[in-house]
Design an enzyme around this catalytic site. Structure first.
Site, PDB file in Angstrom:
ATOM      1  N   ARG A 196      91.262  75.691 100.892  1.00  0.00           N
ATOM      2  CA  ARG A 196      91.214  77.023 100.276  1.00  0.00           C
ATOM      3  C   ARG A 196      92.441  77.791 100.718  1.00  0.00           C
ATOM      4  O   ARG A 196      92.709  77.904 101.923  1.00  0.00           O
ATOM      5  CB  ARG A 196      89.937  77.755 100.712  1.00  0.00           C
ATOM      6  CG  ARG A 196      89.806  79.196 100.209  1.00  0.00           C
ATOM      7  CD  ARG A 196      89.640  79.238  98.700  1.00  0.00           C
ATOM      8  NE  ARG A 196      89.100  80.497  98.230  1.00  0.00           N
ATOM      9  CZ  ARG A 196      89.814  81.607  98.015  1.00  0.00           C
ATOM     10  NH1 ARG A 196      91.107  81.614  98.290  1.00  0.00           N
ATOM     11  NH2 ARG A 196      89.227  82.686  97.546  1.00  0.00           N
ATOM     12  N   GLU A 230      88.503  82.756  88.510  1.00  0.00           N
ATOM     13  CA  GLU A 230      87.700  81.550  88.330  1.00  0.00           C
ATOM     14  C   GLU A 230      87.969  80.947  86.953  1.00  0.00           C
ATOM     15  O   GLU A 230      88.459  81.622  86.044  1.00  0.00           O
ATOM     16  CB  GLU A 230      86.213  81.884  88.481  1.00  0.00           C
ATOM     17  CG  GLU A 230      85.831  82.464  89.825  1.00  0.00           C
ATOM     18  CD  GLU A 230      85.897  81.445  90.951  1.00  0.00           C
ATOM     19  OE1 GLU A 230      85.801  80.222  90.656  1.00  0.00           O
ATOM     20  OE2 GLU A 230      86.034  81.855  92.116  1.00  0.00           O
ATOM     21  N   ARG A 237      85.420  74.445 103.538  1.00  0.00           N
ATOM     22  CA  ARG A 237      86.801  74.206 103.128  1.00  0.00           C
ATOM     23  C   ARG A 237      87.735  74.694 104.238  1.00  0.00           C
ATOM     24  O   ARG A 237      87.434  75.674 104.917  1.00  0.00           O
ATOM     25  CB  ARG A 237      87.112  74.942 101.823  1.00  0.00           C
ATOM     26  CG  ARG A 237      86.306  74.479 100.633  1.00  0.00           C
ATOM     27  CD  ARG A 237      86.554  75.357  99.426  1.00  0.00           C
ATOM     28  NE  ARG A 237      86.153  76.743  99.675  1.00  0.00           N
ATOM     29  CZ  ARG A 237      86.178  77.712  98.773  1.00  0.00           C
ATOM     30  NH1 ARG A 237      86.623  77.450  97.545  1.00  0.00           N
ATOM     31  NH2 ARG A 237      85.792  78.939  99.070  1.00  0.00           N
TER      32      ARG A 237
END
Length: 233
Positions: A123, A131, A165
């Protein structure tokens, strides 16, 4: 081109960053140096999956001496090597499947050297891209693909988020990837996780020049969109 094709044509020694001995910035826990990034492993405008070499898979001393590799993965690598010598490729493929499910992968290079790699979900720190279900979501992903596809990356790792992440600063050659995403208007400055003036100024520049998502009169903030659309993330 598929991931294996990228890596087979690649000499991993070229991925060793010449600045690897430079002291790490404050807050950085460790650095990673990846194999070439494949487009299919880029999830969206601020996330991707990368692979990092751990050991030479054929070097039993390296494999045995690594404390970071789980025992079941080591055993599967040993057994796979044995089955390949017996030309029992079906069993060898089954063992490789176990290795992959454990978060690792064996890659064969052009010189027939085999390396054991580890998968990391990444990330990008301090930015939040639209998104895929949002306006400019696909464009943000495409921009990240343009920046990193086929290249080895240097990752400065700050920790892990709630989805496990690794939160990183990402460098491609001399390019700071977050800077490019912000200046081109394909990501927001994620102020909840970064209060740096640089990120804010790069966003301000993109906004003033109406680049990327700032062409919209009322661009939606990704974190607000996610709260309203929890099933579409």
């Amino acid at each position: 081109m598929c991931f294996d094709c990228w890596v087979r044509k690649f000499d991993y020694r070229h991925a060793v960053d010449v600045h690897a001995t430079t002291p790490l910035p404050k807050g950085v826990k460790f650095a990673l140096f990846t194999l070439p990034v494949c487009a299919k492993d880029i999830a969206d405008g601020d996330g991707m999956t990368v692979y990092v070499k751990i050991v030479d898979a054929d070097d039993e001393d390296q494999l045995q001496g690594s404390e970071s590799i789980p025992l079941n993965v080591k055993q599967a690598v040993y057994k796979r090597k044995r089955e390949r010598k017996r030309r029992n490729y079906t069993k060898a493929d089954e063992l490789h499947g176990l290795i992959i499910r454990s978060g690792y992968r064996i890659i064969t290079l052009d010189n027939r050297q085999q390396i054991l790699t580890k998968k990391y979900r990444i990330r990008l720190r301090g930015i939040d891209a639209p998104e895929l279900g949002m306006e400019y979501g696909n464009e943000a992903k495409e921009e990240l693909v343009k920046l990193v596809e086929g290249w080895c990356l240097r990752l400065l790792v700050y920790g892990q988020d709630q989805y496990r992440r690794f939160v990183c600063d990402v460098y491609c050659n001399d390019t700071f990837v977050q800077e490019e995403m912000l200046r081109k208007g394909f990501a927001w400055h994620y102020e909840d996780y970064d209060q740096g003036l640089e990120f804010a100024n790069w966003q301000k520049e993109a906004r003033s020049k109406r680049r990327g998502l700032w062409k919209s009169t009322k661009p939606k903030k990704p974190w607000e969109w996610r709260r309203r659309n929890p099933m579409q993330r």
